[in-house]
Design a protein around this motif. Structure first.
Motif, PDB file in Angstrom:
ATOM      1  N   PRO A  88      -5.258   1.459  -9.296  1.00 18.24           N
ATOM      2  CA  PRO A  88      -5.713   0.345  -8.469  1.00 18.24           C
ATOM      3  C   PRO A  88      -6.485   0.878  -7.260  1.00 18.24           C
ATOM      4  N   CYS A  89      -7.395   0.073  -6.756  1.00 20.46           N
ATOM      5  CA  CYS A  89      -8.219   0.436  -5.603  1.00 20.46           C
ATOM      6  C   CYS A  89      -7.920  -0.538  -4.462  1.00 20.46           C
ATOM      7  N   ILE A  90      -7.790  -0.004  -3.264  1.00 13.64           N
ATOM      8  CA  ILE A  90      -7.479  -0.829  -2.094  1.00 13.64           C
ATOM      9  C   ILE A  90      -8.575  -0.619  -1.055  1.00 13.64           C
ATOM     10  N   THR A  91      -9.046  -1.701  -0.469  1.00 10.04           N
ATOM     11  CA  THR A  91     -10.016  -1.601   0.612  1.00 10.04           C
ATOM     12  C   THR A  91      -9.253  -1.655   1.929  1.00 10.04           C
TER      13      THR A  91
ATOM     14  N   VAL B 264       0.851  -1.194   0.000  1.00 10.44           N
ATOM     15  CA  VAL B 264       0.000   0.000   0.000  1.00 10.44           C
ATOM     16  C   VAL B 264       0.888   1.247   0.000  1.00 10.44           C
ATOM     17  N   TYR B 265       1.936   1.241   0.801  1.00  5.93           N
ATOM     18  CA  TYR B 265       2.861   2.375   0.827  1.00  5.93           C
ATOM     19  C   TYR B 265       3.456   2.609  -0.568  1.00  5.93           C
ATOM     20  N   GLN B 266       3.866   1.530  -1.221  1.00  3.97           N
ATOM     21  CA  GLN B 266       4.431   1.664  -2.568  1.00  3.97           C
ATOM     22  C   GLN B 266       3.407   2.251  -3.534  1.00  3.97           C
TER      23      GLN B 266
ATOM     24  N   PHE C 280       0.823   4.159  -2.721  1.00  7.17           N
ATOM     25  CA  PHE C 280       0.560   5.548  -2.324  1.00  7.17           C
ATOM     26  C   PHE C 280       1.648   6.500  -2.820  1.00  7.17           C
ATOM     27  N   THR C 281       2.856   6.013  -2.946  1.00  4.42           N
ATOM     28  CA  THR C 281       3.984   6.898  -3.271  1.00  4.42           C
ATOM     29  C   THR C 281       4.512   6.714  -4.691  1.00  4.42           C
ATOM     30  N   MET C 282       3.848   5.903  -5.510  1.00  2.00           N
ATOM     31  CA  MET C 282       4.351   5.656  -6.864  1.00  2.00           C
ATOM     32  C   MET C 282       4.228   6.892  -7.738  1.00  2.00           C
ATOM     33  N   GLU C 283       5.134   7.005  -8.668  1.00  7.07           N
ATOM     34  CA  GLU C 283       5.135   8.075  -9.668  1.00  7.07           C
ATOM     35  C   GLU C 283       5.240   7.403 -11.034  1.00  7.07           C
ATOM     36  N   ASN C 284       4.317   7.738 -11.924  1.00 11.12           N
ATOM     37  CA  ASN C 284       4.393   7.238 -13.293  1.00 11.12           C
ATOM     38  C   ASN C 284       3.748   8.268 -14.221  1.00 11.12           C
TER      39      ASN C 284
ATOM     40  N   MET D  31       0.037   5.622   9.911  1.00  9.72           N
ATOM     41  CA  MET D  31       1.016   4.634   9.455  1.00  9.72           C
ATOM     42  C   MET D  31       1.647   5.017   8.120  1.00  9.72           C
ATOM     43  N   VAL D  32       0.825   5.543   7.231  1.00 10.31           N
ATOM     44  CA  VAL D  32       1.241   5.892   5.875  1.00 10.31           C
ATOM     45  C   VAL D  32       0.559   7.206   5.524  1.00 10.31           C
ATOM     46  N   CYS D  33       1.304   8.104   4.901  1.00  8.55           N
ATOM     47  CA  CYS D  33       0.715   9.369   4.453  1.00  8.55           C
ATOM     48  C   CYS D  33       1.467   9.824   3.210  1.00  8.55           C
TER      49      CYS D  33
END
Length: 156
Positions: free
Chosen positions: A63-66, A22-24, A26-30, A117-119
């Motif tokens: 992508p969607c995450i629950t 999830v962290y990856q 949230f922080t991906m750039e493409n 946890m992640v932002c």
């Protein structure tokens, strides 16, 4: 663990992912993220309906995450929840170009909260998304936790 879907439009999860994944995400750039940020900036600055539509189309490709947990049976309803995470999603969208420039500061403020946890800056660049850990193990209390999180974020 969380269910992941090819996009927000899909009903069936394609896999189960960890908080690290999830962290990856949230922080991906493409290229799509760069295009989203450009369209968001134009939309917020000019009100362009074309940029707003393009932004929506690109967002639907993500992508969607629950974050509430793992779901089964082609649904994201309470009945299909097989593993509850106790995690609350933070999703703040800026609709005013005047504060568009403070997104990074807002992200840093939220990330510093002890339960976050992640932002990260949202894919559009016009908001902040994150995950907050709670000590709740009862999915029936999830909506109440979301309201409590909103109240805490308003204080910031």
């Amino acid at each position: 663990m969380f269910s992941i879907y090819k996009s927000i439009l899909d009903k069936n999860p394609i896999d189960v992912v960890s908080i690290e994944m999830v962290y990856q995400l949230f922080t991906m750039e493409n290229e799509n993220i760069k295009k989203m940020r450009n369209h968001a900036h134009v939309w917020l600055a000019t009100g362009s309906s074309t940029s707003k539509k393009s932004l929506k189309t690109l967002k639907e490709l993500l992508p969607c995450i629950t974050v509430g947990g793992v779901f089964a049976n082609g649904s994201r309803s309470d009945d299909s929840l097989t593993a509850y995470s106790g995690i609350v999603q933070i999703d703040i969208d800026v609709k005013d170009v005047k504060i568009y420039g403070v997104i990074e500061d807002l992200k840093e403020t939220i990330a510093a909260l002890p339960y976050v946890m992640v932002c990260a800056v949202s894919p559009s660049g016009s908001g902040v998304k994150g995950l907050a850990l709670t000590n709740n193990s009862n999915p029936a209390n999830h909506a109440q936790l979301v309201h409590q999180m909103c109240d805490k974020l308003v204080e910031i």
